[in-house]
Write a protein that holds these residues in place. Sequence first.
Motif, PDB file in Angstrom:
ATOM      1  N   GLY A 137     -55.597  -5.038 -10.814  1.00 18.22           N
ATOM      2  CA  GLY A 137     -55.549  -5.386 -12.225  1.00 18.22           C
ATOM      3  C   GLY A 137     -55.718  -6.866 -12.487  1.00 18.22           C
ATOM      4  N   LEU A 138     -55.228  -7.694 -11.565  1.00 13.62           N
ATOM      5  CA  LEU A 138     -55.406  -9.132 -11.693  1.00 13.62           C
ATOM      6  C   LEU A 138     -56.769  -9.533 -11.130  1.00 13.62           C
ATOM      7  CD1 LEU A 138     -51.812 -10.196 -10.649  1.00 13.62           C
ATOM      8  CD2 LEU A 138     -52.840 -10.530 -12.907  1.00 13.62           C
ATOM      9  N   PRO A 139     -57.445 -10.504 -11.753  1.00 15.53           N
ATOM     10  CA  PRO A 139     -58.802 -10.849 -11.312  1.00 15.53           C
ATOM     11  C   PRO A 139     -58.869 -11.368  -9.887  1.00 15.53           C
ATOM     12  CG  PRO A 139     -57.985 -12.420 -12.934  1.00 15.53           C
ATOM     13  CD  PRO A 139     -57.036 -11.276 -12.932  1.00 15.53           C
ATOM     14  N   TYR A 140     -57.794 -11.991  -9.427  1.00 11.72           N
ATOM     15  CA  TYR A 140     -57.756 -12.508  -8.059  1.00 11.72           C
ATOM     16  C   TYR A 140     -56.620 -11.800  -7.319  1.00 11.72           C
ATOM     17  CZ  TYR A 140     -60.560 -15.989 -10.402  1.00 11.72           C
ATOM     18  OH  TYR A 140     -61.529 -16.599 -11.156  1.00 11.72           O
ATOM     19  N   ASP A 177     -42.951 -18.352 -10.544  1.00 19.05           N
ATOM     20  CA  ASP A 177     -42.746 -18.412 -11.998  1.00 19.05           C
ATOM     21  C   ASP A 177     -43.726 -17.513 -12.766  1.00 19.05           C
ATOM     22  OD1 ASP A 177     -41.104 -19.307 -14.005  1.00 19.05           O
ATOM     23  OD2 ASP A 177     -42.243 -21.140 -14.375  1.00 19.05           O
ATOM     24  N   PHE A 178     -44.138 -16.429 -12.129  1.00 15.32           N
ATOM     25  CA  PHE A 178     -45.034 -15.415 -12.700  1.00 15.32           C
ATOM     26  C   PHE A 178     -46.421 -15.935 -13.038  1.00 15.32           C
ATOM     27  CE2 PHE A 178     -41.031 -13.264 -12.843  1.00 15.32           C
ATOM     28  CZ  PHE A 178     -41.384 -11.982 -12.462  1.00 15.32           C
ATOM     29  N   TYR A 179     -46.818 -17.010 -12.346  1.00 14.89           N
ATOM     30  CA  TYR A 179     -48.229 -17.396 -12.357  1.00 14.89           C
ATOM     31  C   TYR A 179     -48.962 -16.677 -11.230  1.00 14.89           C
ATOM     32  CZ  TYR A 179     -47.135 -21.149 -15.639  1.00 14.89           C
ATOM     33  OH  TYR A 179     -46.737 -21.860 -16.752  1.00 14.89           O
ATOM     34  N   GLU A 180     -48.210 -16.300 -10.201  1.00 12.91           N
ATOM     35  CA  GLU A 180     -48.748 -15.507  -9.110  1.00 12.91           C
ATOM     36  C   GLU A 180     -47.614 -14.664  -8.533  1.00 12.91           C
ATOM     37  OE1 GLU A 180     -49.020 -18.483  -5.417  1.00 12.91           O
ATOM     38  OE2 GLU A 180     -49.863 -19.333  -7.261  1.00 12.91           O
ATOM     39  N   ALA A 197     -51.019  -9.498  -2.954  1.00 14.13           N
ATOM     40  CA  ALA A 197     -50.889 -10.719  -3.740  1.00 14.13           C
ATOM     41  C   ALA A 197     -51.847 -10.689  -4.913  1.00 14.13           C
ATOM     42  CB  ALA A 197     -51.174 -11.945  -2.863  1.00 14.13           C
ATOM     43  N   GLY A 198     -51.473 -11.391  -5.989  1.00 14.04           N
ATOM     44  CA  GLY A 198     -52.356 -11.428  -7.146  1.00 14.04           C
ATOM     45  C   GLY A 198     -52.021 -12.555  -8.101  1.00 14.04           C
ATOM     46  N   THR A 199     -53.045 -13.012  -8.840  1.00 13.69           N
ATOM     47  CA  THR A 199     -52.899 -14.056  -9.844  1.00 13.69           C
ATOM     48  C   THR A 199     -54.101 -13.996 -10.785  1.00 13.69           C
ATOM     49  OG1 THR A 199     -52.701 -16.453 -10.199  1.00 13.69           O
ATOM     50  CG2 THR A 199     -54.021 -15.743  -8.331  1.00 13.69           C
ATOM     51  N   SER A 200     -53.987 -14.678 -11.918  1.00 10.51           N
ATOM     52  CA  SER A 200     -55.125 -14.798 -12.839  1.00 10.51           C
ATOM     53  C   SER A 200     -55.792 -16.158 -12.728  1.00 10.51           C
ATOM     54  CB  SER A 200     -54.657 -14.579 -14.292  1.00 10.51           C
ATOM     55  OG  SER A 200     -54.254 -13.245 -14.497  1.00 10.51           O
ATOM     56  N   ASP A 201     -55.307 -16.996 -11.816  1.00 12.05           N
ATOM     57  CA  ASP A 201     -55.769 -18.369 -11.697  1.00 12.05           C
ATOM     58  C   ASP A 201     -56.545 -18.552 -10.394  1.00 12.05           C
ATOM     59  OD1 ASP A 201     -55.611 -21.238 -10.875  1.00 12.05           O
ATOM     60  OD2 ASP A 201     -54.535 -21.434 -12.775  1.00 12.05           O
ATOM     61  N   ARG A 204     -55.068 -21.337  -8.024  1.00 10.69           N
ATOM     62  CA  ARG A 204     -53.850 -20.863  -7.372  1.00 10.69           C
ATOM     63  C   ARG A 204     -54.189 -19.864  -6.261  1.00 10.69           C
ATOM     64  NH1 ARG A 204     -48.654 -21.118  -9.195  1.00 10.69           N
ATOM     65  NH2 ARG A 204     -48.259 -22.559 -10.911  1.00 10.69           N
ATOM     66  N   PHE A 205     -55.160 -19.008  -6.521  1.00  8.88           N
ATOM     67  CA  PHE A 205     -55.539 -18.012  -5.531  1.00  8.88           C
ATOM     68  C   PHE A 205     -56.069 -18.687  -4.264  1.00  8.88           C
ATOM     69  CE2 PHE A 205     -58.433 -14.420  -4.130  1.00  8.88           C
ATOM     70  CZ  PHE A 205     -57.397 -13.573  -3.774  1.00  8.88           C
ATOM     71  N   GLY A 206     -56.886 -19.703  -4.441  1.00 14.87           N
ATOM     72  CA  GLY A 206     -57.402 -20.427  -3.291  1.00 14.87           C
ATOM     73  C   GLY A 206     -56.291 -21.060  -2.473  1.00 14.87           C
ATOM     74  N   ARG A 207     -55.321 -21.669  -3.152  1.00 17.27           N
ATOM     75  CA  ARG A 207     -54.196 -22.291  -2.440  1.00 17.27           C
ATOM     76  C   ARG A 207     -53.340 -21.239  -1.745  1.00 17.27           C
ATOM     77  NH1 ARG A 207     -54.030 -25.610  -7.208  1.00 17.27           N
ATOM     78  NH2 ARG A 207     -52.279 -24.383  -8.034  1.00 17.27           N
ATOM     79  N   LEU A 208     -53.172 -20.084  -2.398  1.00 16.75           N
ATOM     80  CA  LEU A 208     -52.391 -19.000  -1.797  1.00 16.75           C
ATOM     81  C   LEU A 208     -53.047 -18.510  -0.507  1.00 16.75           C
ATOM     82  CD1 LEU A 208     -50.814 -16.004  -3.705  1.00 16.75           C
ATOM     83  CD2 LEU A 208     -52.191 -15.583  -1.689  1.00 16.75           C
ATOM     84  N   LEU A 209     -54.367 -18.311  -0.545  1.00 12.85           N
ATOM     85  CA  LEU A 209     -55.083 -17.838   0.640  1.00 12.85           C
ATOM     86  C   LEU A 209     -55.004 -18.858   1.778  1.00 12.85           C
ATOM     87  CD1 LEU A 209     -58.294 -16.258  -0.952  1.00 12.85           C
ATOM     88  CD2 LEU A 209     -56.251 -15.072  -0.141  1.00 12.85           C
ATOM     89  N   ASP A 210     -55.021 -20.139   1.422  1.00 10.88           N
ATOM     90  CA  ASP A 210     -54.912 -21.182   2.441  1.00 10.88           C
ATOM     91  C   ASP A 210     -53.520 -21.221   3.061  1.00 10.88           C
ATOM     92  OD1 ASP A 210     -57.529 -21.959   2.057  1.00 10.88           O
ATOM     93  OD2 ASP A 210     -57.022 -23.581   0.655  1.00 10.88           O
ATOM     94  N   ALA A 211     -52.508 -20.963   2.232  1.00 13.55           N
ATOM     95  CA  ALA A 211     -51.119 -21.103   2.690  1.00 13.55           C
ATOM     96  C   ALA A 211     -50.620 -19.882   3.457  1.00 13.55           C
ATOM     97  CB  ALA A 211     -50.207 -21.376   1.498  1.00 13.55           C
TER      98      ALA A 211
END
Length: 223
Positions: A137-140, A177-180, A197-201, A204-211
């Motif tokens: 449901g989330l784009p990322y 904080d419900f951004y991801e 995992a999911g986010t609309s940003d 943020r998605f790129g940083r999440l995948l890196d981390a």
Amino acid sequence: MTYLQKIQRLYHLEPNDHSGFADAELAALEQQLGTALPVPLKNYYTALGKQEQVNHSYNRLLPPGKEMDFSADGYLVFYEENQAVCCWGIQKEDLAQDNPPVWGNYGTETAPDWHQEAGTTEDFFLLMAVYNGTMGGLPYNANCLGTVDPAMVRFIEARYTLVPAISWERQRVYTDDFYEVLSLSFAEAGHCNALFAGTSDAQRFGRLLDAIDVEWSYIADEE
């Protein structure tokens, strides 16, 4: 934040952009069922009930009408698993409560097996928004359908905040904080065997995948 504000933030929805059913449709449903509906249930339907990404990207919110009815054993069924393997509802005797618990039927209609899914109606809608979001449901969104190293689980626990109201021993939801959001599944033995995992940003998605150092099974933006 209210649960609606958390969902709106996660999906980047404008607070005043109501994509819900009309009050008259909920009034007609109450007449059809012969009972009043809990306020949180009506509020969700009128605020976000028609929001496709939140309610229909995986599991499905039932529209007010003929699909929404009582089961033979007295549960008002309003949400359905994407392959109709299970459904969720509120016990008829609980409908008068301010914010009643929601139960899931993991059996069949003739041999039901109900388990409490969320302590309140509001918690259930937040849980489904997270579940549907991380399942597409989330784009990322991304998932790892394999063992997650305990060190990475500890990293997630330290970096993100647990959401106790929609978590339990075998499924834990974490957020920034419900951004991801991240949802971790655990086997009976205690090890983490899946991560969603999911986010609309996009950033943020790129940083999440890196981390998050795991073997991702699926990454949405790779398609």
